[in-house]
Write a protein that holds these residues in place. Sequence first.
Motif, PDB file in Angstrom:
ATOM      1  N   THR A   9      16.416 -11.877  59.465  1.00 24.32           N
ATOM      2  CA  THR A   9      16.360 -11.967  58.006  1.00 24.32           C
ATOM      3  C   THR A   9      17.697 -12.501  57.502  1.00 24.32           C
ATOM      4  OG1 THR A   9      17.076  -9.651  57.788  1.00 24.32           O
ATOM      5  CG2 THR A   9      14.693 -10.085  57.742  1.00 24.32           C
ATOM      6  N   TYR A  10      17.674 -13.089  56.305  1.00 23.10           N
ATOM      7  CA  TYR A  10      18.866 -13.690  55.704  1.00 23.10           C
ATOM      8  C   TYR A  10      19.052 -13.155  54.293  1.00 23.10           C
ATOM      9  CZ  TYR A  10      18.273 -17.122  59.439  1.00 23.10           C
ATOM     10  OH  TYR A  10      18.134 -17.736  60.664  1.00 23.10           O
ATOM     11  N   ARG A  11      20.317 -13.064  53.893  1.00 23.54           N
ATOM     12  CA  ARG A  11      20.636 -12.749  52.500  1.00 23.54           C
ATOM     13  C   ARG A  11      22.065 -13.191  52.204  1.00 23.54           C
ATOM     14  NH1 ARG A  11      24.048  -8.542  52.113  1.00 23.54           N
ATOM     15  NH2 ARG A  11      23.869  -6.766  53.534  1.00 23.54           N
ATOM     16  N   GLU A  12      22.370 -13.260  50.910  1.00 20.60           N
ATOM     17  CA  GLU A  12      23.703 -13.661  50.487  1.00 20.60           C
ATOM     18  C   GLU A  12      24.726 -12.564  50.802  1.00 20.60           C
ATOM     19  OE1 GLU A  12      23.202 -14.421  46.321  1.00 20.60           O
ATOM     20  OE2 GLU A  12      22.080 -16.276  46.680  1.00 20.60           O
ATOM     21  N   LEU A  13      25.952 -12.976  51.060  1.00 20.39           N
ATOM     22  CA  LEU A  13      27.065 -12.054  51.301  1.00 20.39           C
ATOM     23  C   LEU A  13      27.411 -11.307  50.021  1.00 20.39           C
ATOM     24  CD1 LEU A  13      29.619 -11.110  52.978  1.00 20.39           C
ATOM     25  CD2 LEU A  13      30.745 -13.146  52.085  1.00 20.39           C
ATOM     26  N   THR A  14      27.674 -10.007  50.145  1.00 15.00           N
ATOM     27  CA  THR A  14      28.170  -9.202  49.034  1.00 15.00           C
ATOM     28  C   THR A  14      29.454  -8.501  49.467  1.00 15.00           C
ATOM     29  OG1 THR A  14      27.041  -7.145  49.640  1.00 15.00           O
ATOM     30  CG2 THR A  14      25.777  -8.740  48.319  1.00 15.00           C
ATOM     31  N   ALA A  15      30.166  -7.932  48.510  1.00 15.89           N
ATOM     32  CA  ALA A  15      31.417  -7.228  48.816  1.00 15.89           C
ATOM     33  C   ALA A  15      31.171  -6.045  49.760  1.00 15.89           C
ATOM     34  CB  ALA A  15      32.076  -6.751  47.520  1.00 15.89           C
ATOM     35  N   ALA A  16      30.000  -5.458  49.711  1.00 13.99           N
ATOM     36  CA  ALA A  16      29.684  -4.321  50.574  1.00 13.99           C
ATOM     37  C   ALA A  16      29.637  -4.709  52.058  1.00 13.99           C
ATOM     38  CB  ALA A  16      28.351  -3.704  50.160  1.00 13.99           C
ATOM     39  N   ASP A  17      29.551  -6.005  52.346  1.00 13.49           N
ATOM     40  CA  ASP A  17      29.437  -6.482  53.721  1.00 13.49           C
ATOM     41  C   ASP A  17      30.778  -6.773  54.388  1.00 13.49           C
ATOM     42  OD1 ASP A  17      26.518  -6.677  53.655  1.00 13.49           O
ATOM     43  OD2 ASP A  17      26.841  -8.361  52.278  1.00 13.49           O
ATOM     44  N   VAL A  51      25.969 -19.377  41.692  1.00 15.23           N
ATOM     45  CA  VAL A  51      25.421 -19.754  42.992  1.00 15.23           C
ATOM     46  C   VAL A  51      26.355 -19.227  44.080  1.00 15.23           C
ATOM     47  CG1 VAL A  51      24.747 -21.662  44.505  1.00 15.23           C
ATOM     48  CG2 VAL A  51      24.350 -21.826  42.030  1.00 15.23           C
ATOM     49  N   ASN A  52      25.782 -18.539  45.076  1.00 14.11           N
ATOM     50  CA  ASN A  52      26.548 -17.997  46.195  1.00 14.11           C
ATOM     51  C   ASN A  52      26.249 -18.833  47.439  1.00 14.11           C
ATOM     52  OD1 ASN A  52      27.780 -16.461  48.194  1.00 14.11           O
ATOM     53  ND2 ASN A  52      26.925 -14.526  47.505  1.00 14.11           N
ATOM     54  N   LEU A  53      27.280 -19.459  48.017  1.00 13.54           N
ATOM     55  CA  LEU A  53      27.123 -20.304  49.198  1.00 13.54           C
ATOM     56  C   LEU A  53      27.347 -19.546  50.503  1.00 13.54           C
ATOM     57  CD1 LEU A  53      27.837 -22.284  46.767  1.00 13.54           C
ATOM     58  CD2 LEU A  53      28.555 -23.863  48.523  1.00 13.54           C
ATOM     59  N   GLY A  65      24.969 -12.851  62.131  1.00 13.55           N
ATOM     60  CA  GLY A  65      25.569 -14.151  61.855  1.00 13.55           C
ATOM     61  C   GLY A  65      26.135 -14.227  60.455  1.00 13.55           C
ATOM     62  N   ILE A  66      27.193 -15.047  60.316  1.00 15.92           N
ATOM     63  CA  ILE A  66      27.821 -15.272  59.008  1.00 15.92           C
ATOM     64  C   ILE A  66      28.044 -16.765  58.802  1.00 15.92           C
ATOM     65  CG2 ILE A  66      28.971 -13.035  58.929  1.00 15.92           C
ATOM     66  CD1 ILE A  66      31.550 -14.319  59.834  1.00 15.92           C
ATOM     67  N   ARG A  67      27.965 -17.194  57.559  1.00 19.13           N
ATOM     68  CA  ARG A  67      28.292 -18.568  57.171  1.00 19.13           C
ATOM     69  C   ARG A  67      29.065 -18.463  55.868  1.00 19.13           C
ATOM     70  NH1 ARG A  67      29.850 -23.147  58.304  1.00 19.13           N
ATOM     71  NH2 ARG A  67      28.207 -23.541  59.802  1.00 19.13           N
ATOM     72  N   LEU A  68      30.349 -18.806  55.911  1.00 20.08           N
ATOM     73  CA  LEU A  68      31.212 -18.820  54.731  1.00 20.08           C
ATOM     74  C   LEU A  68      31.421 -20.268  54.317  1.00 20.08           C
ATOM     75  CD1 LEU A  68      33.869 -16.197  55.907  1.00 20.08           C
ATOM     76  CD2 LEU A  68      31.769 -15.800  54.593  1.00 20.08           C
ATOM     77  N   THR A  69      31.111 -20.572  53.064  1.00 19.06           N
ATOM     78  CA  THR A  69      31.178 -21.943  52.568  1.00 19.06           C
ATOM     79  C   THR A  69      31.836 -21.942  51.198  1.00 19.06           C
ATOM     80  OG1 THR A  69      29.128 -22.470  53.750  1.00 19.06           O
ATOM     81  CG2 THR A  69      29.793 -23.985  52.007  1.00 19.06           C
ATOM     82  N   PHE A  70      32.780 -22.878  50.991  1.00 17.12           N
ATOM     83  CA  PHE A  70      33.460 -22.997  49.702  1.00 17.12           C
ATOM     84  C   PHE A  70      32.705 -23.982  48.814  1.00 17.12           C
ATOM     85  CE2 PHE A  70      37.867 -22.227  51.854  1.00 17.12           C
ATOM     86  CZ  PHE A  70      37.518 -20.921  52.124  1.00 17.12           C
ATOM     87  N   ALA A  71      32.591 -23.639  47.552  1.00 16.66           N
ATOM     88  CA  ALA A  71      31.916 -24.486  46.570  1.00 16.66           C
ATOM     89  C   ALA A  71      32.764 -25.728  46.258  1.00 16.66           C
ATOM     90  CB  ALA A  71      31.664 -23.685  45.291  1.00 16.66           C
ATOM     91  N   PRO A  72      32.130 -26.785  45.748  1.00 14.62           N
ATOM     92  CA  PRO A  72      32.895 -27.978  45.380  1.00 14.62           C
ATOM     93  C   PRO A  72      33.931 -27.622  44.318  1.00 14.62           C
ATOM     94  CG  PRO A  72      30.684 -28.061  44.439  1.00 14.62           C
ATOM     95  CD  PRO A  72      30.726 -26.896  45.389  1.00 14.62           C
ATOM     96  N   GLY A  73      35.124 -28.223  44.452  1.00 16.44           N
ATOM     97  CA  GLY A  73      36.203 -27.960  43.516  1.00 16.44           C
ATOM     98  C   GLY A  73      36.967 -26.683  43.810  1.00 16.44           C
ATOM     99  N   GLN A  74      36.578 -25.943  44.854  1.00 17.89           N
ATOM    100  CA  GLN A  74      37.218 -24.663  45.153  1.00 17.89           C
ATOM    101  C   GLN A  74      37.838 -24.654  46.551  1.00 17.89           C
ATOM    102  OE1 GLN A  74      34.608 -22.128  41.960  1.00 17.89           O
ATOM    103  NE2 GLN A  74      34.516 -21.417  44.032  1.00 17.89           N
TER     104      GLN A  74
END
Length: 193
Positions: A9-17, A51-53, A65-74
């Motif tokens: 299963t997949y979900r967006e990263l939160t601070a709790a993670d 939007v959470n990338l 698994g983890i995928r950390l991605t920076f948004a454009p301009g950031q």
Amino acid sequence: MTQKQPVVTYRELTAADHAAVIELGNRVHGENYLTDENLADYMQRGQKDGVNLNWLAFVDDELAGIRLTFAPGQWEIDDYCTPEAWPVAKENMCYFKCSAVAEISRGLGIGRGLLERSTAAAQKLGCKAGLAHIWMQSPNNSAYSYFTRCGGEMIQEHPGRWYELSIHGGYHCPVCDGICHCTAGEMVLRFDR
């Protein structure tokens, strides 16, 4: 006896993670690759306009698994970037900062699944491509193989990409057994393919 197929299963990263993400990232990439401080920064860079990338994958409810991605301009262009060779402008690119899949969960398509979700989120922000610095000395060169299979194209190789982080940031490279001399493959993944 049939073996039970793992449920991914997949979900967006939160601070709790954070604690689990730091543990998995450091297990894969080496001690102090992720810290409380830099993960908080990465999480912020991975969110823009609601939007959470940043995405996580779980196998049978355990972080896999983890995928950390920076948004454009950031994210910043540094000495390990070759913008004149990029197919699109920086404003239309996200930055794929980090990916890690637990060894026991490899081969389940988790890396691709995370990348697809992160890419879909980036496209909502107008991205046409994503940039990554691929760890060329990853075990069995798996990072390069994976990103190439997903459509990534090599722009240029950059020796010593993580050297400063290992000297001044406490990063302990598992391949170099300490001070990192690994090469980064600057790669671009176009989203229109």
